[in-house]
Design a protein around this motif. Sequence first.
Motif, short mmCIF file in Angstrom:
data_model
loop_
_atom_site.label_atom_id
_atom_site.label_comp_id
_atom_site.label_asym_id
_atom_site.label_seq_id
_atom_site.Cartn_x
_atom_site.Cartn_y
_atom_site.Cartn_z
N ASP A 155 0.87 -1.19 0.00
CA ASP A 155 0.00 0.00 0.00
C ASP A 155 0.90 1.23 0.00
O ASP A 155 1.89 1.28 0.74
N PHE A 156 0.53 2.22 -0.81
CA PHE A 156 1.33 3.45 -0.88
C PHE A 156 0.43 4.65 -0.61
O PHE A 156 -0.63 4.79 -1.21
N THR A 157 0.88 5.51 0.32
CA THR A 157 0.14 6.73 0.68
C THR A 157 0.99 7.95 0.35
O THR A 157 2.15 8.03 0.76
N LEU A 158 0.41 8.87 -0.41
CA LEU A 158 1.12 10.10 -0.79
C LEU A 158 0.51 11.29 -0.05
O LEU A 158 -0.64 11.66 -0.28
N THR A 159 1.31 11.88 0.84
CA THR A 159 0.86 13.05 1.61
C THR A 159 1.29 14.35 0.94
O THR A 159 0.50 15.29 0.83
N GLN A 160 2.54 14.43 0.50
CA GLN A 160 3.05 15.61 -0.21
C GLN A 160 3.94 15.15 -1.36
O GLN A 160 4.96 14.50 -1.14
N ARG A 161 3.56 15.47 -2.59
CA ARG A 161 4.25 14.95 -3.77
C ARG A 161 5.57 15.67 -4.01
O ARG A 161 5.68 16.88 -3.89
N LEU A 162 6.59 14.86 -4.41
CA LEU A 162 7.90 15.39 -4.78
C LEU A 162 8.23 14.94 -6.19
O LEU A 162 7.35 14.51 -6.95
N GLU A 163 9.51 15.00 -6.55
CA GLU A 163 9.94 14.66 -7.90
C GLU A 163 9.68 13.19 -8.23
O GLU A 163 9.23 12.85 -9.32
N ALA A 164 10.02 12.29 -7.28
CA ALA A 164 9.79 10.86 -7.51
C ALA A 164 9.68 10.13 -6.18
O ALA A 164 10.48 10.36 -5.27
N HIS A 165 8.70 9.24 -6.10
CA HIS A 165 8.51 8.37 -4.93
C HIS A 165 8.60 6.94 -5.45
O HIS A 165 7.78 6.52 -6.27
N ALA A 166 9.60 6.18 -5.00
CA ALA A 166 9.87 4.87 -5.60
C ALA A 166 10.31 3.84 -4.57
O ALA A 166 10.78 4.18 -3.48
N GLY A 203 -2.75 12.91 -1.33
CA GLY A 203 -3.90 12.69 -0.47
C GLY A 203 -4.54 11.32 -0.62
O GLY A 203 -5.51 11.01 0.07
N GLU A 204 -3.98 10.46 -1.50
CA GLU A 204 -4.56 9.14 -1.76
C GLU A 204 -3.71 8.02 -1.18
O GLU A 204 -2.51 8.17 -0.95
N THR A 205 -4.35 6.87 -0.97
CA THR A 205 -3.68 5.61 -0.68
C THR A 205 -4.11 4.59 -1.72
O THR A 205 -5.30 4.42 -1.96
N LYS A 206 -3.15 3.91 -2.34
CA LYS A 206 -3.46 2.91 -3.35
C LYS A 206 -2.76 1.59 -3.02
O LYS A 206 -1.66 1.58 -2.46
N HIS A 207 -3.42 0.49 -3.40
CA HIS A 207 -2.84 -0.84 -3.23
C HIS A 207 -2.29 -1.31 -4.58
O HIS A 207 -2.94 -1.15 -5.61
N TYR A 208 -1.08 -1.89 -4.56
CA TYR A 208 -0.43 -2.32 -5.80
C TYR A 208 0.02 -3.78 -5.68
O TYR A 208 0.48 -4.22 -4.63
N THR A 209 -0.12 -4.51 -6.79
CA THR A 209 0.50 -5.82 -6.96
C THR A 209 1.33 -5.73 -8.24
O THR A 209 0.79 -5.51 -9.33
N ILE A 210 2.66 -5.90 -8.11
CA ILE A 210 3.58 -5.63 -9.21
C ILE A 210 4.34 -6.92 -9.57
O ILE A 210 5.03 -7.50 -8.72
N ASN A 237 13.70 19.25 2.85
CA ASN A 237 12.94 18.64 3.95
C ASN A 237 11.47 18.46 3.59
O ASN A 237 10.72 17.84 4.35
N SER A 238 11.03 19.01 2.47
CA SER A 238 9.62 18.90 2.09
C SER A 238 9.34 17.54 1.46
O SER A 238 10.24 16.85 1.00
N GLY A 239 8.06 17.16 1.44
CA GLY A 239 7.63 15.90 0.87
C GLY A 239 7.36 14.86 1.94
O GLY A 239 8.02 14.84 2.99
N ASN A 240 6.35 14.00 1.69
CA ASN A 240 6.01 12.98 2.67
C ASN A 240 5.22 11.85 2.00
O ASN A 240 4.29 12.11 1.25
N SER A 241 5.65 10.62 2.26
CA SER A 241 4.94 9.46 1.72
C SER A 241 5.20 8.25 2.61
O SER A 241 6.16 8.22 3.38
N THR A 242 4.31 7.24 2.51
CA THR A 242 4.40 6.05 3.36
C THR A 242 4.20 4.78 2.54
O THR A 242 3.26 4.69 1.75
N PHE A 243 5.11 3.81 2.75
CA PHE A 243 4.98 2.47 2.18
C PHE A 243 4.52 1.53 3.29
O PHE A 243 5.15 1.48 4.35
N SER A 244 3.45 0.77 3.05
CA SER A 244 2.87 -0.07 4.09
C SER A 244 2.62 -1.49 3.59
O SER A 244 2.38 -1.71 2.39
N ASN A 245 2.65 -2.44 4.53
CA ASN A 245 2.22 -3.83 4.27
C ASN A 245 2.93 -4.43 3.06
O ASN A 245 2.29 -4.96 2.14
N ILE A 246 4.25 -4.36 3.06
CA ILE A 246 5.04 -4.85 1.93
C ILE A 246 5.11 -6.38 1.96
O ILE A 246 5.45 -6.97 2.98
#
Length: 296
Positions: A155-166, A203-210, A237-246
């Motif tokens: 699950d990936f949650t994006l709170t503040q978008r930056l150049e790349a979240h990977a 502001g979204e959370t999405k579930h991915y299977t890759i 220092n700006s930007g915020n995201s969370t990787f969950s349930n890997i």
Amino acid sequence: LIFHRLGIASCFEQYRSSHKTFLIIAKSQVLERAMKVSCALLQWIAVSSCISASTASLFSLRNSEKKDVGGYHRNRNLEEEEDVGSDIVIKIDGQDVAMPYDSQESYENGQDESMKRPLAVSNNGHDVTLSGNIHRAIPFPTPLTIGYSTTLELDFTLTQRLEAHALCIDTDLGIDSSKCFVFAGYQHLGYNWQRVQPQTNQGETKHYTIPLHKLASGNSTYNWLVFMEDNDSSNRNSGNSTFSNIEINHGDESPITIEIDGEEVSIPLSSQQSYDSNEDENMKRPLIVSNNGAEV
């Protein structure tokens, strides 16, 4: 300081009262003089002791204040301290695997600014939050093998978008874009970077299977799980995201089965290669094989 001074004053008051009581009890002038001397001596000893105790308490308080200012994890509440330093927990084939927090390294040290910003890990280890520019690698406890049926789920949650979240799975600590999966970001990236679809909006959370089949060619094993939040702006220092349930699941890998002169021959999926790499787009799409191997 106020309590320190009140403590000394209290000591004087207690022993002044005791002195008065002793004088009332004394019956003779001689005894009274002796009692005065004794009381004075007792007062001096007790007040000295009280002052020493009060002073020690004061210095202890000041030392505690200094620790609050100077220590990175010192004197924070327990929840915050665990939130920074907990082990990361992922699942591999349904089993919990702990990845020690203290084992992390910079993924391309110059990009990560020598681990300037910490990963924040939830108490149960299932959520990893990145704040600001971070390129951080955590070693798998044992090297990871990847087959053509292996998948990455999270699950990936994006709170503040930056150049790349990977998220990347790599053999070493040098950036290899072909081993990275991009979930969000506004930077234009090269051909080898794989943007998973659909991208996550702020502001979204999405579930991915890759599917990880593109990492399965050759006999390579993978050593590092990489968390990346790229920010080359003036305010890193700006930007915020969370990787969950890997989760990483190997699945069942049936070989392709053909007949040669009436005999069945199995061809393992691990042996496949691109037929003209450019045309095949570096094995971007997997072969799907039936359980009996007879259909591809």
